[in-house]
Design an enzyme around this catalytic site. Structure first.
Site, PDB file in Angstrom:
ATOM      1  N   CYS A 170       1.359  34.062 -17.541  1.00  0.00           N
ATOM      2  CA  CYS A 170       2.132  34.155 -15.868  1.00  0.00           C
ATOM      3  C   CYS A 170       2.214  34.203 -14.976  1.00  0.00           C
ATOM      4  O   CYS A 170       2.809  33.878 -14.076  1.00  0.00           O
ATOM      5  CB  CYS A 170       3.011  35.203 -16.260  1.00  0.00           C
ATOM      6  SG  CYS A 170       2.246  36.761 -16.110  1.00  0.00           S
TER       7      CYS A 170
ATOM      8  N   HIS B  96       0.653  -1.198  -0.211  1.00  0.00           N
ATOM      9  CA  HIS B  96       0.313  -0.207  -0.363  1.00  0.00           C
ATOM     10  C   HIS B  96       0.708   1.420   0.034  1.00  0.00           C
ATOM     11  O   HIS B  96       0.376   2.169  -0.641  1.00  0.00           O
ATOM     12  CB  HIS B  96      -0.492   0.036   1.316  1.00  0.00           C
ATOM     13  CG  HIS B  96      -1.254   1.127   1.148  1.00  0.00           C
ATOM     14  ND1 HIS B  96      -1.303   2.213   2.388  1.00  0.00           N
ATOM     15  CD2 HIS B  96      -2.997   1.743   1.010  1.00  0.00           C
ATOM     16  CE1 HIS B  96      -2.451   2.756   1.738  1.00  0.00           C
ATOM     17  NE2 HIS B  96      -3.391   3.148   1.326  1.00  0.00           N
TER      18      HIS B  96
END
Lengths: 866, 866
Positions: free
Chosen positions: A818, A460
């Site tokens: 940006c 896991h």
């Protein structure tokens, strides 16, 4: 939407399905059906799938199965019994089935499963007769009671565990496998007593009752806490629901010619061509993934069961060729016969993903575009993660399994909640556990890295860490972890909570020495993937860089220029802040100009270095943006400083507004820029590609005024108009609506999606992220921060409107973004589809953005057909 | 746009124009042409108009007249000379002309004018001969040189004034009129020397040169400082330009049978039917409006020149009937013959406007819609302005002319800049001046009221104050103002800057006693105008009211309900703040609930009173909106208080976000609302019209969660769903884009245009108004605050998008707005055109909004054809 319509088909036999039916049958159901088609019915245990629509209907109708579902299950079961030539609950030759969940997207370990269903006091006898293995039959029966009690009725696991311990003590044995038939029979009886005690009901002996309850339990597990938490993190919608797969059991625990395992069609860690995986002889599948027993490598299967091994290898090749992606399979060998229980596209770390992509193109299996599309580009970040500096000597405290690549350093924490708390406080932590379970997932998210004492590459911890791109070392058996004392012992060394530890998930090394982390070399495979991406993508990728160092780094990561160079960070430097302060607190314009004159050569120097570093690529320099108050000392008690304080500085006197009020500030900056432009032009022999950007424009007239200032200063400094561009940030909703007028004064737009998100949503980033995010995700208002992935319906509409209106005025207008969304794959997809020219993101995200941009082009079919 | 196109007609004779040509010929030019048409050529001195397009072309081409203009002026002048049968500069019978500005909208005193043009050493002799009045001729000549020098060449006025003073001393006289012909001849020579001294050029003696320079000077005055400032305040675009009117001079200063005056077709202060105005015998028009000489009432003209008076009265009736509006005219009587020089729609105070509207409907002159359209509804505010409390005894310091209605109290300031500064600091000031001039206009804007020692109802101070709706008292001759000492003397009383003074512009009274101001009764005329407006309008008008008192006031002003009842103001009360504080600083949800339980009955009480006060009308109660930090003490040093502080509280944890984080707060409020609803229903015998409003919605899901809470609590309190509405503020850009989804959970939307302006423009109201507004207006970025009049291209688009998307989902969705724009006439026009159902504004603005809404309907032709 799965309302109980008359005639709705809720149940499909495996033979009826295919992988295209994933949304209806879930991933597992669709793949088992597909495997049945490819490999033939003999290689895949027979069964049927109850649809996700049935689950949705069940959830909507107060946990009641829709009309007709029960009848269809009965019919499908009858067909299954006919095919298997066995009957559920039969005293002679009973059919046993598994009942497994299966959502559209794999959610490993999050949903419930019941095995060996169909056993009762009669059918156990049939199993004894048919297998001739009394111990196996009774062990299966007691396992079934235990699993059913836990999964279907939520009986705490330790009640059964205590009973096993008691039985082992009573019989004086140490291993479960040493318990004899009589002991197992007694244990089964005890388990049924526990069941009665906990639920107030008798354990259901009728197989049809068992099946009905198990199906309901799988449906219910969709809305369980663990599953909900997992969906949050993995961005899986709550309303998908899970399918339920009912499949004839095959047994890997029928002795030494039986076994179970997981197998990947290629190495799941580095992507190299040989299949990898783990298996256990004489075990059921759950034993392999639980990480409790130490597994064997799949290569060893060749020696143990050569025939099964050969078949498996062939099947893996068949499946991979069919799915055109690396496969992650589960198999069981029952008395020498190989059965495929599941296949799915393998989740894999970035290094394996890029290796796979390169190899399959070489092998002719996929085109470049198809290969690039197999990469989960969000994970590529891991390839840019640091590793331990190999040139430094350090002591290795212990070594474990290299389960998820990348190195990390942090304070030890011993529980997921502690990791979450520390992460929220901004601390770097390593989550240390004996092994991990589904409820630890939130801790993975918060931690820099994961370290466990148990489990292998398929455990896991390993799966989840790789899924998240977190470095992980598992199965470090030298670790002795005392959770109660919050102590970690390795031989003589004792470490406590808060002590610093480092792990390298690429090598499996663990150290407590102060070893520096170094940036990775880019592998040849990664380079090739990036090169192909560059061929395929239409969107430019620039970097946000404020310093010459950042500019050099950006270039090395393949940035096509600087999309955002913030000039304000330069003012924060120790030698500049006092001058900036002096400038801000000037009483007269003359004093301010004098202070600015001192700053000018420093700014010019910065600009020269950046322009030179980026020679040949565009550099967008943004003029001063933040409110002036930010440059003052925190405890400034000058009344002029007080006058600069604002109630909502984000919406205050900043950006181009500063220049309307105090034109001399921008004038100094533009002068520094233009002088740098001239100086660099002289040194290089040609002009650098300079773009001057004005922030926070609301009105056409603002930009007109500042454009005039820029033109004038450029003229004064002898820089020709054709040697620089003037553009603007589009970061306010008004600017998006008025983009057609603003465009008349702009050579380019750069969408500032950070501020646009703040204004369009009315969310102050500084204030919201700590307080609002978690409750908003819990309340399903959104599934992730709008500052992480662009809010398409709101902010995205504004971007599209701004882009369209801007281009309406000026067809050749260059459009970029940006904000931090420039490095987010989902947002990049949106920007590609919106017709932008480029994104600009932090230098480290540039490679991710290059691949994401390619995938966006591939998805939309405008990749040039590579 | 007035580029010099070949064949463009730049010059129109008066006989060619009409009032429809206002944009091209300016207001004055169009009206003079129109008067020429109506009254015949003999009643209006002949002339021609140079177009506004010529001015625009002149401004665009660096202050150069467009091609063809000079030739067309020559031709028009030739026609004028032919009609007048006189020649410019003629030594026998010279033509003299005035050269006056005339923009589309009247800008009184802002643009330049040159009179008596055409005089030189020859033509002055002609004037002597023709008039037989040598003194008049030479006085005209020296006035012309003085005016030409000042207007065309910017020679400071005091240079000429000093020369006059010197001449008077030399001749031992005190009045200008006592100077004899020789003295005037000498003065003319001196003036021409001053001209040469100041300009380095000889005074132009050729009339054609004089004319050309004067035309240029009028064009230039358009871009002069005063004119630009006036346009800012009066919202006149800079690119309109001004026309130039060249008109044959007639002389009101030819002796006792001559005179000049201004006349209104009705009383310009109270609107009653008898014409009003001022005149001076033996004077030119400039003498009347300058306020330097004390004028006679127009009624006295009947006695002085009965024939001219009768003709004037008839002409006023003719003009009013023709223009269908009250007229403001200028006239000159030359040797008994009446000439009309100008007419225009009269600017008038609100009381005159409503009286006029009522009377003209009675008289059958206008329809109700036409009459309502004549009202400048922005000024109606004055009718709601306070007056001195008539029941209180107070000493009257002095009495002046009741020049602009309304009373005001404030600190004395003695200059416009001081008024501006004090106004910006939020202080109430009264601007006290001997008289006012164009450069004082900014001070009018900043002051509560205007007080002058000189001038009448037609003085600059009176005109401008009425134009702005500022109370003004003029001509208070008892006032002795010493600007240098900043002192005001009235008999023995000496007042200094900062002392408090009160004026009542309805009565002309001035007092320094502490007299309370009282609200006005609504006049019968105003009531009638409001009733007609209610018939005509389609937009509902509600009020923003937070208390029962406000609710009662709103009702009395005709509000059709409460569009915004803010619940937070109730928490600020002294008895509630400590409980609120306790609630906010609770450590647990239980503690918070306990504190809320104490607040509940108080809120319930408030709601009961408001619902009862508004019986029969809808009441929109908004749930808590501001950030919790606002309710704490300023110096709170509790760390929990610190944690609530936000960087940008406007964008922080407020509005519905509070309810997602702490549902118990809204739960308490909704419970108090629903209990109030039940209690009031019992008392009234029927349910009040209750609307519950949720603020700051961004996401559909937010509203869904809170809607569920409201439904649940209403059910718990036994209030049926049909007895209340649930709606939301639409005040974030995202909500406008997603309004279709949000509408699924809303019975109504109320656009919060304050916050929408803040977010769409990225302007924090708190931070911007002081710092940004002035420089932004100066830089022509906007002409007024976007918080005053809705920013239509940005914020307005969002409102329209939200309205359209909301109605797309729910055709019957009720749409309102409750920002402060709800009381602004221009914004109301926008909201009407956007199809909203109602606006909500402060109670005092309700009457203004009712009329503005009617005008919007009239303008768009959807007033039902009344």
């Amino acid at each position: 939407m799965g309302l109980a319509r008359v005639g709705t088909k809720w149940v499909y036999d495996f033979a009826e399905g295919s992988r295209e039916m994933r949304n209806l049958l879930g991933g597992k159901g669709a793949n088992v059906a597909e495997m049945t088609r490819i490999l033939g019915p003999d290689r895949v245990p027979t069964g049927f799938t109850i649809t996700t629509e049935a689950c949705v209907s069940y959830m909507e109708n107060d946990h009641t199965a829709p009309d007709g579902m029960a009848e269809q299950v009965d019919e499908a079961l009858a067909r299954l019994e006919a095919t298997a030539d066995k009957t559920l609950g039969d005293a002679d030759d009973p059919l046993l089935v598994s009942v497994r969940s299966g959502a559209r997207e794999s959610m490993p370990g999050m949903l419930d499963t019941v095995l060996n269903l169909g056993l009762n006091d009669e059918s156990v006898q049939g199993l004894v007769e048919r297998t001739g293995n009394e111990r196996f039959a009774w062990d299966s029966y007691r396992r079934f009671v235990q699993m059913f009690g836990g999964v279907v009725r939520n009986i705490p696991g330790e009640r059964f565990e205590h009973a096993i311990q008691a039985a082992k003590q009573e019989h004086g044995v140490t291993l479960d496998t040493e318990l004899d038939v009589a002991a197992l029979q007694a244990l089964t009886a005890t388990f049924r007593e526990i069941f009665r005690d906990e639920t107030g009901e008798e354990f259901p002996l009728k197989p049809r009752d068992q099946l009905e309850q198990a199906i309901g339990a799988v449906f219910d597990s969709w809305t369980g806490e663990r599953a909900v938490a997992y969906r949050r993190i993995n961005r899986i919608p709550d309303d998908w629901g899970t399918a339920v797969n009912v499949q004839q059991m095959v047994f890997g625990n029928k002795g030494e010619t039986s076994g179970s395992g997981v197998a990947f069609s290629r190495d799941e860690v580095d992507g190299s061509p040989q299949p990898s995986g783990d298996f256990l002889v004489n075990a059921q599948g759950e034993d392999v993934v639980s990480g409790v027993r130490n597994t064997q490598d799949i290569a060893d299967l060749r020696d143990v069961m050569p025939e099964a091994h050969a078949t498996l290898m062939e099947i893996l090749r068949t499946l991979e060729a069919h799915y055109k992606d690396m496969q992650d399979t589960e198999f069981t060998i029952e008395e020498g016969r190989l059965y495929m229980l599941q296949t799915r596209n393998a989740k894999r770390p970035a290094q394996a993903a890029v290796r796979f992509a390169c190899d399959v193109v070489e092998e002719g299996l996929l085109t470049k575009a198809e290969a690039i599309a197999t990469i989960d580009c969000e994970k590529l970040d891991a390839l840019l993660h640091p590793t331990f500096d190999p040139t430094v000597d350090y002591g290795v405290l212990a070594k474990g399994v290299a389960a998820s690549p990348g190195a990390a350093t942090g304070e030890i924490v011993f529980s997921a909640p502690d990791a979450v708390q520390a992460g929220a406080a901004g601390r770097d932590v390593i989550l240390v556990r004996p092994f991990t379970e589904a409820e630890d997932v939130a801790g993975f998210h918060a931690a820099r890295g994961i370290l466990t004492a148990e489990g292998g590459k398929a455990s896991h911890a390993a799966l989840v860490a790789r899924g998240m791109g977190r470095p992980a070392v598992t199965g470090a058996s030298a670790l002795d972890i005392d959770l109660a004392k919050k102590e970690l012992r390795v031989g003589e060394t004792v470490l406590c909570e808060g002590d610093t530890i480092s792990i390298d998930g690429t090598t499996g090394q663990i150290t407590i020495d102060d070893v520096p982390l170094v940036e990775p070399e880019m592998t040849e495979y990664f380079q090739r993937v990036l090169a192909w991406s560059d061929e395929l993508r239409r969107l430019g990728v620039r970097a946000n860089a404020d310093t010459p160092e950042d500019a050099i780094k950006a270039r090395s990561f393949g940035a096509a220029g600087i999309g955002l160079c913030r000039t304000e960070h330069m003012f924060m430097a120790a030698d500049r802040q006092p001058k900036m302060r002096e400038m801000i607190l000037s009483d007269t314009v003359e004093d301010r100009r004098a202070a600015l004159d001192e700053l000018l050569p420093l700014q010019q120097q910065d600009f020269e270095e950046i322009l030179e570093a980026m020679d040949g690529l565009p550099v967008t320099i943004r003029l001063l943006d933040p409110p002036l108050h930010e440059f003052l000392l925190h405890d400034e008690d000058d009344p002029r400083a007080e006058a600069l304080r604002e109630v909502n500085p984000m919406l205050g006197t900043r950006g181009c507004r500063l220049a309307i009020l105090h034109p001399e500030i921008y004038e100094m900056q533009v002068r520094a820029i233009m002088r740098a432009q001239r100086a660099v032009t002289q040194r290089l022999g040609h002009p650098p590609s300079l773009e001057v950007m004005v922030p926070l424009i609301d009105y056409e007239r603002e930009l007109e005024i500042i454009e005039e200032l820029i033109f004038r200063v450029a003229r004064e400094e002898g820089v020709k108009r054709e040697h620089y561009l003037v553009g603007t940030m589009i970061e306010l909703p008004r600017a998006c609506f008025l983009a057609d007028t603003i465009a008349t004064h702009a050579d380019f737009f750069s969408f500032g999606t950070n501020d646009l998100t703040q204004t369009a949503l009315g969310f102050s980033r500084d204030d919201i992220e700590g307080k609002i995010l978690s409750p908003y995700i819990e309340n399903k208002i959104f599934d992730r921060s709008p500052f992480e992935t662009l809010d398409a319906p709101g902010v995205g509409q504004l971007v599209r409107m701004g882009a369209w209106l801007g281009r309406k005025t000026k067809l050749e207008l260059k459009l970029g973004i940006c904000g931090e969304h420039g490095g987010d794959p989902d947002s990049i997809d949106f920007f590609h589809n919106s017709g932008l020219n480029y994104v600009s993101c932090s230098p480290f995200r540039v490679p991710v953005a290059r691949v994401a941009a390619a995938q966006a082009a591939i998805r939309r079919g405008d990749d040039g057909g590579w």
